[in-house]
Scaffold this motif. Structure first.
Motif, PDB file in Angstrom:
ATOM      1  N   LEU A 159       0.852  -1.187   0.000  1.00 32.32           N
ATOM      2  CA  LEU A 159       0.000   0.000   0.000  1.00 32.32           C
ATOM      3  C   LEU A 159       0.889   1.239   0.000  1.00 32.32           C
ATOM      4  N   TYR A 160       0.653   2.114  -0.981  1.00 29.35           N
ATOM      5  CA  TYR A 160       1.354   3.393  -1.057  1.00 29.35           C
ATOM      6  C   TYR A 160       0.408   4.462  -0.522  1.00 29.35           C
ATOM      7  N   ILE A 161       0.844   5.198   0.471  1.00 29.37           N
ATOM      8  CA  ILE A 161      -0.015   6.218   1.069  1.00 29.37           C
ATOM      9  C   ILE A 161       0.740   7.546   1.113  1.00 29.37           C
ATOM     10  N   TYR A 162       0.019   8.611   0.805  1.00 30.76           N
ATOM     11  CA  TYR A 162       0.679   9.917   0.762  1.00 30.76           C
ATOM     12  C   TYR A 162      -0.393  10.995   0.808  1.00 30.76           C
ATOM     13  N   ALA A 163      -0.024  12.171   1.296  1.00 31.60           N
ATOM     14  CA  ALA A 163      -0.971  13.278   1.424  1.00 31.60           C
ATOM     15  C   ALA A 163      -0.667  14.364   0.396  1.00 31.60           C
ATOM     16  N   TYR A 164      -1.731  14.864  -0.230  1.00 32.01           N
ATOM     17  CA  TYR A 164      -1.627  15.973  -1.189  1.00 32.01           C
ATOM     18  C   TYR A 164      -2.245  17.210  -0.547  1.00 32.01           C
ATOM     19  N   ASP A 231       5.781   8.479   3.398  1.00 30.26           N
ATOM     20  CA  ASP A 231       6.834   9.415   3.766  1.00 30.26           C
ATOM     21  C   ASP A 231       7.005   9.370   5.285  1.00 30.26           C
ATOM     22  N   ASP A 232       7.844  10.239   5.818  1.00 28.44           N
ATOM     23  CA  ASP A 232       8.153  10.169   7.246  1.00 28.44           C
ATOM     24  C   ASP A 232       7.371  11.209   8.035  1.00 28.44           C
ATOM     25  N   PHE A 233       6.084  11.345   7.720  1.00 30.69           N
ATOM     26  CA  PHE A 233       5.242  12.260   8.487  1.00 30.69           C
ATOM     27  C   PHE A 233       5.191  11.814   9.947  1.00 30.69           C
ATOM     28  N   ASN A 234       5.313  12.756  10.848  1.00 27.87           N
ATOM     29  CA  ASN A 234       5.358  12.452  12.276  1.00 27.87           C
ATOM     30  C   ASN A 234       4.069  11.766  12.738  1.00 27.87           C
ATOM     31  N   GLY A 235       4.192  10.562  13.267  1.00 25.31           N
ATOM     32  CA  GLY A 235       3.040   9.829  13.781  1.00 25.31           C
ATOM     33  C   GLY A 235       2.448   8.827  12.816  1.00 25.31           C
ATOM     34  N   LYS A 251       9.793   3.782   4.616  1.00 24.78           N
ATOM     35  CA  LYS A 251       9.795   5.222   4.421  1.00 24.78           C
ATOM     36  C   LYS A 251      10.471   5.546   3.086  1.00 24.78           C
ATOM     37  N   CYS A 252       9.960   6.543   2.413  1.00 19.31           N
ATOM     38  CA  CYS A 252      10.413   6.885   1.063  1.00 19.31           C
ATOM     39  C   CYS A 252      11.907   7.227   1.047  1.00 19.31           C
TER      40      CYS A 252
END
Length: 405
Positions: A159-164, A231-235, A251-252
């Protein structure tokens, strides 16, 4: 040309090509379509009367049909009983066909406003109002909601997850505000890449809304994932483990390489990235990668960059998790590039909309149309498919059951 062939021509009509035709070309094509439709409907009635000799023909009646080519004026054959109806016509009281909807979709994809779409449709001689636009917009919203609630498979390899991040006008107070779209792309156990969902919220990226996303995935049927790529978003790691405690987290590596320059001198950062590249392409095993990372990066710079090396040390297993997987697929699973390609289509929509989206509804519909078009181009990854046996064995080792159980 039979009815089936004509219906295939209409349904497969490339609306991008139709839009590029000049008025003469559109008129010629529309006239041809009118003639074909009338001829085939006449043959349909002839076949109907052969099968129903008690009924009789009763001339024709005028009917218009809105299509991507413009308005077609048809002489529709009828019978005395009124029981005959051509299969080429859309449902009763519907005055447009699928190509008409496709044309409107293409305008929406191009970022046209409601007023612009209504104007362009009227220039084509089509009966189209803002009310008709609203009806089609609601129809697209319904399709979007069906997509967002679609049942998922239980098992996924990756699963690839990321925020735009973007700006959206809030309809309540008419202010343009920060918004975030959480995107989830999956590689299923047949190695097929699939968009599983996107979730839009006002505000900034945070752990609690990521947890809402994961809860929705579970509610829709997902149970097990070999590895998350993010990515390495905190939490984010804690949020993943709260719902998928046995999954690996990667992590990317692309983001990690960029971030090195923010925390180290250029010369030292270049050295670290060189070592990261060596680990990525030369290490046979996860354990070997961890060893080199520890000795060649952490130990070498721990006195000079105490805080940053402590951070890297705490992230090393999540930066190198891809090394646990077959070598030929590692390049597909060490970065968030897969989901970022989806976000590039989001960004095109934002720019077409003037830098921000006019409402959350418009954001969601625009993204649905854009991703639907993108999704149709995705195929099975042959290299991941070739390694299904190894991946399935990893599934058994990690979860105690195979992907088919």
């Amino acid at each position: 040309m039979n009815r089936k062939m004509l219906k295939e021509i209409i349904s497969n009509m490339d609306m991008d090509v139709v839009k590029e035709l000049d008025e003469y070309g559109k008129n010629k094509l529309a006239t041809l379509m009118e003639g074909l439709l009338i001829e085939i409907m006449g043959k349909e009635r002839y076949e109907y009367l052969l099968e129903n000799p008690e009924d009789k023909g009763n001339g024709t009646y005028k009917r218009s049909l809105n299509t991507g080519l413009g308005k077609l004026n048809l002489d529709v054959p009828r019978t005395r009983s009124g029981n005959f109806r051509s299969h080429l016509l859309p449902p009763k009281y519907q005055r447009y066909d699928e190509s008409f909807e496709d044309l409107i979709f293409s305008f929406l994809i191009n970022g046209d406003s409601k007023q612009e779409i209504v104007h362009k449709m009227k220039l084509r001689g089509l009966d189209f109002s803002e009310k008709a636009y609203d009806e089609i917009f609601e129809y697209i919203k319904t399709q979007m909601l069906e997509f967002k609630s679609k049942e998922l498979q239980e098992n996924y390899y990756f699963l690839y997850i990321y925020a735009y991040h973007c700006m959206v006008k809030d309809e309540k107070d008419k202010r343009v505000k920060r918004a975030v779209v959480y995107t989830v792309v999956g590689i299923d156990t047949n190695a097929q890449k699939t968009l599983l969902g996107y979730y839009s919220f006002f505000g900034s990226e945070n752990r609690s809304t990521w947890m809402e996303v994961f809860q929705d995935l579970i509610n829709r049927g997902m149970k097990r994932v070999l590895m998350f790529i993010c990515d390495d978003f905190n939490g984010i790691s804690e949020a993943i483990r709260a719902f998928f405690p046995y999954s690996d987290i990667q992590k990317c590596t692309v983001h990690a390489s960029r971030n090195v320059y923010k925390h180290m001198k250029k010369e030292d950062a270049s050295y670290v990235n060189k070592k990261l590249k060596e680990i990525k392409y030369s290490c046979d095993t996860f354990e070997k990668g961890i060893e080199i990372f520890k000795t060649e990066i952490i130990d070498r710079f721990k006195d000079q960059y105490k805080t940053y090396t402590k951070y890297l040390d705490s992230r090393k297993e999540e930066l190198l998790a891809f090394l646990k997987y077959p070598e030929v697929i590692r390049k597909y699973i060490n970065s968030t590039n897969t989901v970022e390609s989806v976000h590039s289509s989001f960004e095109k929509q934002r720019l077409k909309k003037g830098g921000f989206f006019q409402s959350m509804d418009i954001l969601n519909v625009a993204l649905f149309i854009a991703t639907d078009k993108l999704h149709k181009t995705w195929n099975v990854n042959p290299l991941i498919k070739a390694k299904r046996y190894e991946l399935n064995q990893m599934f058994v080792a990690k979860f105690g059951k195979g992907v088919e159980e």
